[in-house]
Design an enzyme around this catalytic site. Structure first.
Site, PDB file in Angstrom:
ATOM      1  N   ASN A  51       0.852  -1.179   0.000  1.00 36.23           N
ATOM      2  CA  ASN A  51       0.000   0.000   0.000  1.00 36.23           C
ATOM      3  C   ASN A  51       0.897   1.241   0.000  1.00 36.23           C
ATOM      4  OD1 ASN A  51      -1.589   2.255   0.885  1.00 36.23           O
ATOM      5  ND2 ASN A  51      -3.121   0.848   1.685  1.00 36.23           N
ATOM      6  N   HIS A 102      -5.591   3.408  -1.452  1.00 37.60           N
ATOM      7  CA  HIS A 102      -6.870   3.632  -0.771  1.00 37.60           C
ATOM      8  C   HIS A 102      -7.190   5.124  -0.881  1.00 37.60           C
ATOM      9  CE1 HIS A 102      -9.592   2.483   2.843  1.00 37.60           C
ATOM     10  NE2 HIS A 102     -10.072   3.555   2.241  1.00 37.60           N
ATOM     11  N   GLU A 141      -8.686   0.035  -2.718  1.00 38.14           N
ATOM     12  CA  GLU A 141      -9.535  -0.061  -1.537  1.00 38.14           C
ATOM     13  C   GLU A 141     -10.332   1.227  -1.383  1.00 38.14           C
ATOM     14  OE1 GLU A 141      -6.529  -2.628   1.356  1.00 38.14           O
ATOM     15  OE2 GLU A 141      -6.920  -0.515   1.778  1.00 38.14           O
ATOM     16  N   HIS A 176      -3.913  -4.585   7.881  1.00 35.09           N
ATOM     17  CA  HIS A 176      -4.004  -3.515   8.882  1.00 35.09           C
ATOM     18  C   HIS A 176      -3.093  -3.843  10.065  1.00 35.09           C
ATOM     19  CE1 HIS A 176      -6.044   0.315   9.784  1.00 35.09           C
ATOM     20  NE2 HIS A 176      -5.612   0.049  11.010  1.00 35.09           N
TER      21      HIS A 176
END
Length: 238
Positions: free
Chosen positions: A7, A43, A70, A191
């Site tokens: 990410n 995201h 996301e 996460h």
């Protein structure tokens, strides 16, 4: 081997703090691929405080590995962005406006009809769908009824408890993964996974397909360098 999707939101956060285009998010994504990452995750949020909508178009045109977008599908602009770019995967996350980071999964029982509609919308365009869920067997079972391809297990609770009671912390995730197998869903996770807790998670979660890691990985890269960091995360996933 479980795939590593990096990410790159934090790269965009650093860029936006100064203005301009340094560091360049596309160059960072390509470096992650070159160093062995099997996917890139972004995201985008409505305020574009890290990933900008234009970044998504630029990344789609440049990267060669799996692309995972996301976000909150209750925002029409997000839905339009995904449909315009047709990533490998869309991960549906129940964010609220102004939320600093994701902090809970979908209630797939309460929102089953809505999620069914969204899964069909994206899957009809050839996009794999993953639904962000807490490690709850009932939520996993209901997710399967929406038509999603995968779930992404929200791992903050595991990460918070890992150092003091890792055996206890992993149990609900193991049970959720077993339930996912029973109902025919693939399993992703993400996460607060990091070099301290990732290997143990990977070893104890059956059929784990992919982890999405950003904050910890980018922070580790400040000390270790991006190439060495990705190498260590990949080693933890073997």
């Amino acid at each position: 081997m479980t795939k590593l999707s990096v990410n790159i939101n934090k790269i965009a956060t650093l860029r936006n703090s100064r203005g301009g285009n340094v560091p360049n998010v596309v160059a960072a994504a390509l470096a992650c691929e070159r160093f062995g990452a099997q996917g890139i995750t972004v995201h985008p949020r409505p305020d574009e405080r890290h990933i900008r909508y234009q970044d998504v178009f630029d990344l789609k045109a440049a990267i060669k590995t799996e692309f995972n977008i996301e976000g909150n599908c209750r925002e029409q602009k997000f839905v339009d962005l995904v449909l315009a770019n047709k990533p490998t995967q869309v991960t549906l996350v129940p964010d609220e406006l102004g939320q600093i980071t994701s902090n809970h999964g979908w209630d797939t029982i309460k929102h089953k009809d809505y999620l069914t509609e969204m899964c069909k919308l994206f899957k009809d365009q050839g996009i794999r769908v993953s639904i962000f869920v807490d490690p709850d067997e009932d939520m996993v079972e209901a997710a399967a009824e929406t038509g999603t391809d995968r779930i992404e297990l929200y791992t903050e609770a595991y990460a918070e408890a890992f150092n003091s009671r890792k055996d206890e912390a992993i149990r609900p995730y193991f049970r959720a993964a077993i339930k996912a197998r029973e109902v025919g869903l693939g399993v992703n996770a993400g996460h607060d996974l990091d070099l301290n807790n990732l290997a143990y998670f990977n070893q104890h979660i059956p059929d784990l397909l992919e982890v999405s890691i950003g904050h910890a990985l980018i922070a580790d890269a400040l000390y270790l360098g991006l190439e060495e960091t990705i190498k260590r995360y990949l080693a933890a996933l073997k």
